[in-house]
Design a protein around this motif. Structure first.
Motif, PDB file in Angstrom:
ATOM      1  N   PHE A  41     -35.243  47.887 -76.839  1.00  0.00           N
ATOM      2  CA  PHE A  41     -35.560  46.539 -76.646  1.00  0.00           C
ATOM      3  C   PHE A  41     -34.228  45.730 -76.020  1.00  0.00           C
ATOM      4  O   PHE A  41     -33.474  45.336 -76.405  1.00  0.00           O
ATOM      5  N   ASN A  42     -34.490  45.682 -74.042  1.00  0.00           N
ATOM      6  CA  ASN A  42     -33.359  44.827 -74.480  1.00  0.00           C
ATOM      7  C   ASN A  42     -32.949  44.182 -72.815  1.00  0.00           C
ATOM      8  O   ASN A  42     -34.466  45.466 -71.878  1.00  0.00           O
ATOM      9  N   SER A  43     -33.070  43.493 -72.232  1.00  0.00           N
ATOM     10  CA  SER A  43     -33.139  42.574 -71.407  1.00  0.00           C
ATOM     11  C   SER A  43     -33.209  43.614 -69.880  1.00  0.00           C
ATOM     12  O   SER A  43     -33.556  43.032 -68.724  1.00  0.00           O
ATOM     13  N   GLY A  44     -32.267  44.349 -69.863  1.00  0.00           N
ATOM     14  CA  GLY A  44     -31.893  45.016 -68.622  1.00  0.00           C
ATOM     15  C   GLY A  44     -32.268  46.575 -67.784  1.00  0.00           C
ATOM     16  O   GLY A  44     -32.443  46.723 -67.175  1.00  0.00           O
ATOM     17  N   MET A  45     -33.527  46.752 -68.735  1.00  0.00           N
ATOM     18  CA  MET A  45     -34.168  47.765 -68.299  1.00  0.00           C
ATOM     19  C   MET A  45     -35.522  47.420 -67.932  1.00  0.00           C
ATOM     20  O   MET A  45     -36.328  46.775 -68.278  1.00  0.00           O
ATOM     21  N   THR A  46     -35.439  48.609 -67.350  1.00  0.00           N
ATOM     22  CA  THR A  46     -37.173  49.084 -66.219  1.00  0.00           C
ATOM     23  C   THR A  46     -37.690  50.177 -66.633  1.00  0.00           C
ATOM     24  O   THR A  46     -36.723  50.899 -66.628  1.00  0.00           O
ATOM     25  N   ILE A  47     -39.525  49.722 -67.065  1.00  0.00           N
ATOM     26  CA  ILE A  47     -40.266  51.535 -66.529  1.00  0.00           C
ATOM     27  C   ILE A  47     -40.838  51.464 -65.475  1.00  0.00           C
ATOM     28  O   ILE A  47     -41.553  50.342 -65.501  1.00  0.00           O
ATOM     29  N   TYR A  48     -40.877  52.460 -65.057  1.00  0.00           N
ATOM     30  CA  TYR A  48     -42.092  52.534 -63.738  1.00  0.00           C
ATOM     31  C   TYR A  48     -42.784  53.533 -64.670  1.00  0.00           C
ATOM     32  O   TYR A  48     -42.415  54.525 -64.476  1.00  0.00           O
ATOM     33  N   VAL A  49     -43.859  52.631 -63.405  1.00  0.00           N
ATOM     34  CA  VAL A  49     -45.329  53.617 -63.557  1.00  0.00           C
ATOM     35  C   VAL A  49     -45.610  53.199 -62.392  1.00  0.00           C
ATOM     36  O   VAL A  49     -45.568  53.379 -62.242  1.00  0.00           O
ATOM     37  N   PRO A  50     -46.876  54.801 -62.969  1.00  0.00           N
ATOM     38  CA  PRO A  50     -47.615  54.732 -62.005  1.00  0.00           C
ATOM     39  C   PRO A  50     -48.269  54.177 -61.236  1.00  0.00           C
ATOM     40  O   PRO A  50     -49.045  52.737 -61.942  1.00  0.00           O
ATOM     41  N   ARG A  51     -48.820  53.415 -59.956  1.00  0.00           N
ATOM     42  CA  ARG A  51     -49.460  51.878 -59.388  1.00  0.00           C
ATOM     43  C   ARG A  51     -50.402  51.926 -60.149  1.00  0.00           C
ATOM     44  O   ARG A  51     -51.573  51.271 -60.085  1.00  0.00           O
ATOM     45  N   SER A  52     -51.051  53.315 -59.854  1.00  0.00           N
ATOM     46  CA  SER A  52     -52.635  54.559 -60.435  1.00  0.00           C
ATOM     47  C   SER A  52     -52.658  53.260 -61.260  1.00  0.00           C
ATOM     48  O   SER A  52     -53.865  53.323 -62.287  1.00  0.00           O
ATOM     49  N   ILE A  60     -42.290  46.931 -67.840  1.00  0.00           N
ATOM     50  CA  ILE A  60     -42.855  47.612 -66.598  1.00  0.00           C
ATOM     51  C   ILE A  60     -43.148  47.076 -65.790  1.00  0.00           C
ATOM     52  O   ILE A  60     -43.469  46.303 -65.217  1.00  0.00           O
ATOM     53  N   GLN A  61     -43.240  48.241 -64.135  1.00  0.00           N
ATOM     54  CA  GLN A  61     -43.437  47.414 -63.121  1.00  0.00           C
ATOM     55  C   GLN A  61     -44.125  48.537 -62.725  1.00  0.00           C
ATOM     56  O   GLN A  61     -43.951  49.808 -62.499  1.00  0.00           O
ATOM     57  N   PRO A  62     -44.810  48.750 -61.955  1.00  0.00           N
ATOM     58  CA  PRO A  62     -45.966  50.010 -61.143  1.00  0.00           C
ATOM     59  C   PRO A  62     -45.222  50.388 -60.261  1.00  0.00           C
ATOM     60  O   PRO A  62     -43.603  49.668 -59.408  1.00  0.00           O
ATOM     61  N   TYR A  63     -44.859  51.704 -59.641  1.00  0.00           N
ATOM     62  CA  TYR A  63     -44.176  52.401 -59.099  1.00  0.00           C
ATOM     63  C   TYR A  63     -45.391  52.991 -57.937  1.00  0.00           C
ATOM     64  O   TYR A  63     -46.346  54.134 -58.777  1.00  0.00           O
ATOM     65  N   ASP A  64     -44.738  53.839 -56.447  1.00  0.00           N
ATOM     66  CA  ASP A  64     -45.146  54.621 -56.079  1.00  0.00           C
ATOM     67  C   ASP A  64     -45.141  55.849 -56.088  1.00  0.00           C
ATOM     68  O   ASP A  64     -43.890  56.663 -55.148  1.00  0.00           O
ATOM     69  N   PHE A  65     -45.317  57.168 -57.177  1.00  0.00           N
ATOM     70  CA  PHE A  65     -44.145  58.204 -57.324  1.00  0.00           C
ATOM     71  C   PHE A  65     -44.190  59.334 -55.462  1.00  0.00           C
ATOM     72  O   PHE A  65     -46.171  59.089 -55.709  1.00  0.00           O
ATOM     73  N   GLU A  66     -43.660  60.320 -55.915  1.00  0.00           N
ATOM     74  CA  GLU A  66     -44.264  60.557 -53.714  1.00  0.00           C
ATOM     75  C   GLU A  66     -44.438  62.520 -54.455  1.00  0.00           C
ATOM     76  O   GLU A  66     -44.394  62.225 -55.219  1.00  0.00           O
TER      77      GLU A  66
END
Length: 91
Positions: free
Chosen positions: A47-58, A85-91
């Motif tokens: 748990f740290n404030s600098g982390m971003t977790i990208y997950v599939p937008r869908s 957690i942030q939504p992300y468009d994986f190719e």
């Protein structure tokens, strides 16, 4: 994290310098979570404030839903990381 992963467990528990996670599975993998002394939290990720977790937008809302059980390894534990957690468009 490849889309074939179904459980992460405690894989990244002590990776305190972790800043970016790209989690490709459409179905959220089971992750670890434990609350200790009603204050300290331990999970699959630090748990740290600098982390971003990208997950599939869908699948974003699948990751955001859930009910956390203390000491559980569950697909429903992602909610404890909702601010990362942030939504992300994986190719």
């Amino acid at each position: 994290i490849p889309d074939s992963v179904t459980s992460i467990g405690e894989a990244f528990l002590h990776c305190n310098s972790l800043r970016l996670v790209y989690c490709k599975p459409i179905t959220p993998p089971a992750i670890y979570y434990r609350r200790y002394n009603n204050e300290d939290y331990y999970g699959s990720f630090p748990f740290n404030s600098g982390m971003t977790i990208y997950v599939p937008r869908s699948a974003y809302y699948s990751y955001m839903q859930g009910h956390v059980s203390n000491g559980d390894i569950s697909t429903r534990n992602w909610v404890v990381y909702q601010s990362y957690i942030q939504p992300y468009d994986f190719e």
